[in-house]
Design a protein around this motif. Structure first.
Motif, PDB file in Angstrom:
ATOM      1  N   GLY A  80      62.684  60.703  34.963  1.00 31.23           N
ATOM      2  CA  GLY A  80      61.854  59.515  34.840  1.00 31.23           C
ATOM      3  C   GLY A  80      61.018  59.223  36.066  1.00 31.23           C
ATOM      4  O   GLY A  80      59.981  58.555  35.959  1.00 31.23           O
ATOM      5  N   ARG A  81      61.448  59.690  37.232  1.00 34.35           N
ATOM      6  CA  ARG A  81      60.712  59.411  38.464  1.00 34.35           C
ATOM      7  C   ARG A  81      59.914  60.622  38.930  1.00 34.35           C
ATOM      8  O   ARG A  81      58.706  60.539  39.139  1.00 34.35           O
ATOM      9  N   LEU A  82      60.585  61.757  39.107  1.00 32.82           N
ATOM     10  CA  LEU A  82      59.887  62.980  39.483  1.00 32.82           C
ATOM     11  C   LEU A  82      59.494  63.801  38.261  1.00 32.82           C
ATOM     12  O   LEU A  82      58.500  64.530  38.287  1.00 32.82           O
ATOM     13  N   VAL A  83      60.283  63.695  37.198  1.00 29.54           N
ATOM     14  CA  VAL A  83      60.018  64.448  35.964  1.00 29.54           C
ATOM     15  C   VAL A  83      60.121  63.503  34.779  1.00 29.54           C
ATOM     16  O   VAL A  83      61.167  62.880  34.558  1.00 29.54           O
ATOM     17  N   GLY A  84      59.032  63.361  34.033  1.00 26.09           N
ATOM     18  CA  GLY A  84      59.049  62.590  32.800  1.00 26.09           C
ATOM     19  C   GLY A  84      59.258  63.514  31.619  1.00 26.09           C
ATOM     20  O   GLY A  84      58.826  64.667  31.644  1.00 26.09           O
TER      21      GLY A  84
END
Length: 308
Positions: free
Chosen positions: A75-79
């Motif tokens: 969610g932050r580095l990888v959605g």
């Protein structure tokens, strides 16, 4: 490892996705595309094993522990736009509340009115109707659930977006709108060094891949068999691997001819080229493993145009 048998779901997958770039990963069902995406996010079953490296900046996603994955990566580095959105949406929460909660976790200083506005803006980006925001997931069609999941993936502005079949259940107009929004997500400043964001899109929809991708990776039987620029892949000179070429020829606006045969079982792969049994270019040389690199084929096409 069903029945105690070891199965290599993905083998020797080597590729890069740069900031500001979309890589489309294509191939038949069961070839390992979604397994690869799950490995990057640490979402594989407990008995699965991974090896190698998957670098996002300085962070090795395959070596990261669950705490890092949960608090820093997902969610932050990888959605993630999941393949089965209904299973990823909280069934007892409305779409609005899930969007607002996600936004609040990423930017905790927002007030209530700002959260509401941001949630509606995220819905609009994914073509999710605002008047459906107060519905629960079970009240949504498959296409609406897909758009809700896309909205949730976009709100974090993660530098890397994994979109696993993001156009499932959508009509052609919404497919185009969805991939155009994903493309905007890639191109907008805000990724590493302001260079945009990276997108790995897993898809069966070759028309969507042609519309959005900079490069194309073709996976067959757990291996990437071709990696090519999208312009070359979809136009002259066309793909070079016989399997890639077969995928394009199966399209209704081309030859509409299916690839003959069925893929091999991942637990019973041949020693040589896994596509040889379905390939009209196969020779005795194909009993040996194909060359590694960006084109895994003993007898690739050279310059013939697939549109001819």
């Amino acid at each position: 490892m069903p029945g105690g048998r070891r199965v290599a779901a993905v083998t020797d997958a080597r590729f890069e996705v740069a900031a500001g770039e979309c890589l489309a990963l294509i191939g038949e069902s069961g070839c390992g595309k979604s397994v690869l995406a799950s490995a990057l996010l640490g979402l594989l079953p407990g008995n699965a094993q991974t090896a190698g490296t998957a670098l996002l900046g300085e962070l090795d996603l395959l070596a990261a522990d669950e705490r890092t994955l949960a608090r820093t990566v997902r969610g932050r580095l990888v959605g993630l736009v999941p393949q089965s959105p209904a299973a990823h949406l909280t069934p007892v929460r409305t779409v609005r509340s899930q969007l607002e909660e996600t936004i609040a976790q990423l930017t905790p200083t927002r007030g209530r009115a700002a959260l509401r506005t941001a949630a509606e803006g995220a819905a609009g980006r994914a073509a999710f109707p605002v008047d459906h925001l107060d519905r629960h997931p079970h009240q949504l069609s498959g296409g609406l659930a897909q758009r809700a999941a896309t909205a949730l993936a976009l709100v974090g502005d993660a530098p890397l977006l994994l979109a696993d079949e993001p156009t499932t259940g959508l009509d052609r107009e919404l497919v185009d709108r969805t991939v155009d929004e994903l493309r905007r997500h890639v191109d907008e400043p805000g990724g590493p060094n302001g260079a945009g964001r990276a997108l790995l899109m897993i898809t069966h929809d070759l028309a969507a891949a042609e519309r959005i991708a900079d490069r194309v990776a073709v996976m067959y039987a757990g291996r990437i068999v071709e990696l090519a620029d999208a312009a070359d892949f979809f136009g002259p000179p066309g793909p070079r691997h016989p399997y890639s070429r077969g995928l394009l020829r199966a399209l209704p606006d081309r030859d509409f001819t299916p690839v003959p045969g069925m893929p091999p079982e991942l637990g019973a792969l041949p020693e040589g080229c896994a596509f040889a049994a379905r390939c009209d270019r196969a020779t005795d040389a194909c009993a040996a493993p194909p060359p590694s690199g960006t084109l895994a084929c003993h007898h690739p096409y050279v310059t013939e145009d697939v549109r001819a």
